[in-house]
Design a protein around this motif. Sequence first.
Motif, mmCIF file in Angstrom:
data_model
loop_
_atom_site.group_PDB
_atom_site.id
_atom_site.type_symbol
_atom_site.label_atom_id
_atom_site.label_comp_id
_atom_site.label_asym_id
_atom_site.label_seq_id
_atom_site.Cartn_x
_atom_site.Cartn_y
_atom_site.Cartn_z
ATOM 1 N N ILE A 145 42.311 45.068 26.012
ATOM 2 C CA ILE A 145 41.109 44.497 25.556
ATOM 3 C C ILE A 145 40.335 45.526 24.646
ATOM 4 O O ILE A 145 39.905 45.132 23.467
ATOM 5 N N ARG A 185 47.755 39.643 21.284
ATOM 6 C CA ARG A 185 46.170 39.312 21.473
ATOM 7 C C ARG A 185 45.269 39.398 20.253
ATOM 8 O O ARG A 185 44.395 38.650 20.046
ATOM 9 N N VAL A 189 37.846 45.645 31.784
ATOM 10 C CA VAL A 189 38.016 44.631 32.895
ATOM 11 C C VAL A 189 39.514 45.300 33.624
ATOM 12 O O VAL A 189 39.814 44.937 34.814
ATOM 13 N N LEU A 190 40.028 45.961 33.093
ATOM 14 C CA LEU A 190 41.415 46.831 33.639
ATOM 15 C C LEU A 190 40.926 48.326 33.994
ATOM 16 O O LEU A 190 40.797 49.030 33.373
ATOM 17 N N GLU A 191 41.583 48.446 35.158
ATOM 18 C CA GLU A 191 41.330 49.880 35.515
ATOM 19 C C GLU A 191 42.656 50.601 35.790
ATOM 20 O O GLU A 191 43.597 49.917 36.460
ATOM 21 N N GLU A 210 47.339 54.294 38.149
ATOM 22 C CA GLU A 210 48.476 55.362 37.827
ATOM 23 C C GLU A 210 49.329 55.282 36.673
ATOM 24 O O GLU A 210 49.540 54.148 36.165
ATOM 25 N N ALA A 232 46.199 34.164 27.152
ATOM 26 C CA ALA A 232 45.012 34.962 27.557
ATOM 27 C C ALA A 232 44.059 35.002 26.802
ATOM 28 O O ALA A 232 42.751 34.964 27.173
ATOM 29 N N ILE A 249 40.497 35.872 28.916
ATOM 30 C CA ILE A 249 40.865 36.310 30.156
ATOM 31 C C ILE A 249 41.721 37.709 30.084
ATOM 32 O O ILE A 249 42.416 37.905 29.145
ATOM 33 N N ALA A 250 41.692 38.360 31.131
ATOM 34 C CA ALA A 250 42.464 39.700 31.180
ATOM 35 C C ALA A 250 43.903 39.388 31.369
ATOM 36 O O ALA A 250 44.347 38.319 31.511
ATOM 37 N N GLN A 251 44.744 40.395 30.716
ATOM 38 C CA GLN A 251 46.361 40.228 30.676
ATOM 39 C C GLN A 251 47.011 41.474 31.356
ATOM 40 O O GLN A 251 46.432 42.489 30.992
ATOM 41 N N THR A 308 50.896 42.687 31.037
ATOM 42 C CA THR A 308 52.271 42.244 30.629
ATOM 43 C C THR A 308 53.152 43.167 31.370
ATOM 44 O O THR A 308 52.763 44.269 31.974
ATOM 45 N N TYR A 309 54.400 42.668 31.453
ATOM 46 C CA TYR A 309 55.475 43.570 31.760
ATOM 47 C C TYR A 309 55.394 43.970 33.395
ATOM 48 O O TYR A 309 55.421 45.153 33.898
ATOM 49 N N GLN A 353 46.080 44.092 42.182
ATOM 50 C CA GLN A 353 46.707 45.661 41.376
ATOM 51 C C GLN A 353 48.282 45.306 41.415
ATOM 52 O O GLN A 353 48.923 44.778 42.142
ATOM 53 N N LEU A 357 57.291 49.971 32.141
ATOM 54 C CA LEU A 357 57.429 50.195 30.702
ATOM 55 C C LEU A 357 58.636 50.751 30.315
ATOM 56 O O LEU A 357 59.676 51.029 31.030
ATOM 57 N N ILE A 379 56.265 53.745 34.506
ATOM 58 C CA ILE A 379 55.684 52.717 34.920
ATOM 59 C C ILE A 379 54.239 53.221 34.960
ATOM 60 O O ILE A 379 53.711 54.169 34.711
ATOM 61 N N GLU A 380 53.345 52.086 35.341
ATOM 62 C CA GLU A 380 51.915 52.306 35.341
ATOM 63 C C GLU A 380 51.505 51.186 36.240
ATOM 64 O O GLU A 380 52.031 50.142 36.385
ATOM 65 N N VAL A 381 50.508 51.555 37.159
ATOM 66 C CA VAL A 381 49.969 50.841 38.182
ATOM 67 C C VAL A 381 48.383 50.701 37.679
ATOM 68 O O VAL A 381 47.606 51.594 37.273
ATOM 69 N N VAL A 382 47.957 49.356 37.555
ATOM 70 C CA VAL A 382 46.630 48.807 36.817
ATOM 71 C C VAL A 382 46.080 47.849 37.986
ATOM 72 O O VAL A 382 46.792 46.913 38.726
ATOM 73 N N LYS A 383 44.733 47.976 37.861
ATOM 74 C CA LYS A 383 43.846 46.889 38.603
ATOM 75 C C LYS A 383 42.981 46.177 37.889
ATOM 76 O O LYS A 383 42.540 46.696 37.095
ATOM 77 N N SER A 384 43.213 45.076 37.963
ATOM 78 C CA SER A 384 42.352 44.133 37.047
ATOM 79 C C SER A 384 41.582 42.884 37.986
ATOM 80 O O SER A 384 41.837 42.711 38.962
ATOM 81 N N LYS A 385 40.313 42.653 37.369
ATOM 82 C CA LYS A 385 39.541 41.584 38.121
ATOM 83 C C LYS A 385 40.315 40.260 37.792
ATOM 84 O O LYS A 385 41.080 40.098 36.898
#
Lengths: 339, 290
Positions: A75, A107, A201-203, A206, B138, B143-145, B147-148, B161, B166, B170-176
């Motif tokens: 975003i 997007r 909105v995204l954290e 890792e 999205a 709203i948030a997205q 992908t993959y 989470q 990729l 890899i990537e670890v993300v946390k979203s609302k």
Amino acid sequence: MENIFVYCELENNVISDISLELLSKGRKLADNLECKLEAVIIGHNILELPKVLFPYGVDTVYIADNKKLSPYSTIPHTSIFVDLIKKEQPQIALVGATSIGRDLGPRVSARLGVGLTADCTELVIGDYKDNKTGKEYKDLLYQIRPAFGGNIIATIVNPDTRPQMATIREGVMKKEIVSSTYEGKIINIDVESLLKDDDIVLEIIEREIEPRKVNLSGAQIIVSGGFGVGSKENFDLLKEFADLLGGEVGASRAAVDSGYTGHDRQIGQTGVTVRPKLYFAIGISGAIQHTAGMDKSAQIISINSDPDAPIHKLADYAIIGEFNEVIPKMIKFYKDESK
Amino acid sequence: MGLKIIVLAKQVPDTRNVGKNAMRADGTVNRGALSAIYNPEDLNALEQALLIKDKFKDTEITLLTMGPPRAADIIRESLYRGIDKGFLITDRRFAGADTLATSYVISKAVLKCSPFDIILSGRQAIDGDTAQVGPQTAEHLGIAQITYAEEIQSIDKSSIQVKRRLERGIEVVKSKLPVLITVHGSASKCRPKNAKLLMKYKYAKTNTELQALNEDYMNSFKAKPYLNIEELNLDDLGCDIERVGLKGSPTKVKNIENVVFKSKDSKRLTASNRDIKGLIKTLIESRVVG
């Protein structure tokens, strides 16, 4: 106004190859259209990067430097890129067909309400006539891409919306430096005024990106194995052969899906596109999904015990035989002959 | 805790298995000979939804698919695996849509199913391979997205989470929440059909399909309202006709070329010492290797 934008991807604050490939293509399109080539870099601690880009013939580098912008996140990058497009009104905007570009591109296109063509393999400027309305358009961007599992090649245009947006596959455009002394200008973007709090909105918890160990797109010789190679152990033989020749090991999707080797070695429609000077296709049947990623190789040698395997049609040398007999012989004769 | 999940799935021609009989003599594809299948990565997405439901029993899964009347198969296939409800978005006026027009219609259908916590879909469909409809949907919804996605690692009432797969890591993300997630083919494979659910939903039909059936069938059908698969058209969704179908699509197909396998002038060799030695010599002499 009316220029060409290239969104530049970063990995560990290095400009990705795909972006340099797009700039090289973008330069040619800009010459063709007599407009400027403009690069957009969004990230943090990137003020040194424009000088890497100018040799590719970049006229303007827009920089958005802020710690909220690194690493890439959908975003915030969308907001910055969209705002810049609205202000500068480029006629074309190019993005890599990578996990970043394919996250960002759609997007941006939806926010602007403009068309986006995915995974292009060629871009050409040309005219278009809408057969329904009879309206004629000059100098549109032909966005050429394989579709339908690679069985057709479609040419797509965006006649009425701007910018004309496309994502382009990695490895299909050639990187070309125009001049090491090419000079462009740098424009800094005021990031704070553009980012809203709810943009974040995204954290990112890792991020583990392996440095590019496998360099398929840069390899001159590729030794590729398919499902017919049969096992992980047999891939070691391919590795031995590739190392001897100074090449890389590649694979078809079927071999990767079977766990014989890693995703990063996949060549074809869903993997990397390569154009080495010599390509060995070993135990690969030659489905279009694979050949779409390697058929531009200068020379192809196929090894397959099935005389009817379609890959043989594509090959300069088609060896009908068992690879575990052929490869050891090749290794032996190569060692003998190259002494 | 129960979540409201929407799964987006598509029926696609099986472009991965373009066998010999699907190729015409001139080397082009005979599309009619390809079977219609559940888009593979959408099955991965469905599994993610079902895994959440396994964990939180009160979770409700609604599936949306857009396509011609026969795409109702996708809803039946999903009912057999454990979704609660499915809608078929179908209208001739939607035909010829590119990804922007498609995502607009889907976002309108999602709003019809609001409120929701998570939207799951495959990363991309094998007929177009664009990976665009998810993120564009999205964006239309604001709203948030993510992908993959490869694995949903944890969920609570307000956040999720996710591990992403990729190209080179890899990537670890946390979203609302709410969030739209597109699922990569490396995620868990979808479970098989459940025999009980298969018996229960075997005769689930859309109204369009019902018209072709006899009265006896209609009567038994009426007694089981869960067998009805609801269809949604342009008017049901309140779509702006200017934004759908060919008209609402900014991208236009200029032309299409079939890929034809051309035979090169290829030399056929065997595994004999003479052939292999000769080839290696040629490669070294022509400086292709060495």
